[in-house]
Design an enzyme around this catalytic site. Structure first.
Site, PDB file in Angstrom:
ATOM      1  N   ASP A 174      -3.295   2.035  -5.245  1.00  0.00           N
ATOM      2  CA  ASP A 174      -1.776   2.309  -4.518  1.00  0.00           C
ATOM      3  C   ASP A 174      -1.080   0.980  -4.541  1.00  0.00           C
ATOM      4  O   ASP A 174      -2.027  -0.091  -4.805  1.00  0.00           O
ATOM      5  CB  ASP A 174      -1.872   2.902  -3.017  1.00  0.00           C
ATOM      6  N   HIS A 178       0.671  -1.032  -0.139  1.00  0.00           N
ATOM      7  CA  HIS A 178       0.080  -0.059  -0.043  1.00  0.00           C
ATOM      8  C   HIS A 178       0.758   1.226  -0.063  1.00  0.00           C
ATOM      9  O   HIS A 178       2.095   1.290   0.334  1.00  0.00           O
ATOM     10  CB  HIS A 178      -0.820   0.130   1.294  1.00  0.00           C
ATOM     11  N   HIS A 198      -2.401  -3.077  -3.562  1.00  0.00           N
ATOM     12  CA  HIS A 198      -3.804  -2.799  -3.071  1.00  0.00           C
ATOM     13  C   HIS A 198      -4.625  -2.588  -4.489  1.00  0.00           C
ATOM     14  O   HIS A 198      -5.907  -2.706  -4.492  1.00  0.00           O
ATOM     15  CB  HIS A 198      -3.790  -1.384  -2.177  1.00  0.00           C
ATOM     16  N   GLU A 205       2.392  -0.867   4.496  1.00  0.00           N
ATOM     17  CA  GLU A 205       2.143   0.625   3.844  1.00  0.00           C
ATOM     18  C   GLU A 205       3.678   1.129   3.705  1.00  0.00           C
ATOM     19  O   GLU A 205       4.482   1.047   4.471  1.00  0.00           O
ATOM     20  CB  GLU A 205       1.521   1.486   5.013  1.00  0.00           C
TER      21      GLU A 205
END
Length: 186
Positions: free
Chosen positions: A168, A33, A158, A119
């Site tokens: 993303d 992500h 994602h 992330e």
């Protein structure tokens, strides 16, 4: 081994309440992500505040729209390569939302049930940093060694698991360069 009790030793640990038990305990995919809070800002503690339900809705106009979200990721990799872990890998972090993915054999839904969410601090337009790719390759190497069902072919984005909702980590993420970094780590 760098992973003990679901925690990656090099990461700074910040506990998020936004997780629960995996239904089967399975870890067999990894979802990448991107995040920046507010959008396009790569500093501060807003991401940590979001993932720990402490985001002040008055601190920025954008925060008022998202302060009530209950989301998390297993790991955040900051622009400087620092890793922050919010949820142990054995637990289900709330990162994928409504999601669907063809794993090479069958279509699977609800990726939070079996995927690790990482992330990268960034956005879809600006290149990610070498330090982020290095940290990502390091943690992925350790994850591949620790979870037998997780393979390099089971790393996705994602955007691929929620294509109508998410884009993303976007075109700024260099998949070929990431694979080179990962190959060097192996």
């Amino acid at each position: 081994m760098s992973i003990d009790k679901g925690c990656w030793a090099p990461a700074r640990q910040v506990a998020s309440p936004n997780h629960n038990a995996r239904p089967e305990g399975e870890v067999s995919a990894l979802v990448l992500h991107s995040i920046s809070l507010p959008p396009g800002v790569f500093s501060g503690d807003a991401i940590e505040r979001l993932f720990t339900n402490r985001l002040d809705p008055e601190a920025h106009p954008y925060f008022a729209r998202i302060a009530g979200l209950r989301v998390s990721a297993h790991l955040l990799i900051r622009r400087n390569g620092e890793a922050v872990q919010f949820v142990p890998f054995e637990q289900r972090a709330w990162h994928a939302g409504r999601s669907r993915w063809f794993d090479g054999v069958t279509w699977r839904e609800a990726l939070n049930d079996f995927a690790i969410g990482i992330e990268l601090e960034g956005d879809e337009q600006r290149p990610y940093r070498d330090a982020q790719y290095a940290t990502l390759a390091h943690v992925v190497r350790d994850l591949l060694a620790h979870y037998p069902a997780l393979t390099a072919e089971r790393i996705t984005s994602h955007a691929r698991i929620a294509p109508l909702r998410k884009t993303d980590p976007g075109p700024a993420f260099d998949w070929a360069y990431f694979r080179q970094c990962l190959h060097r780590e192996m």
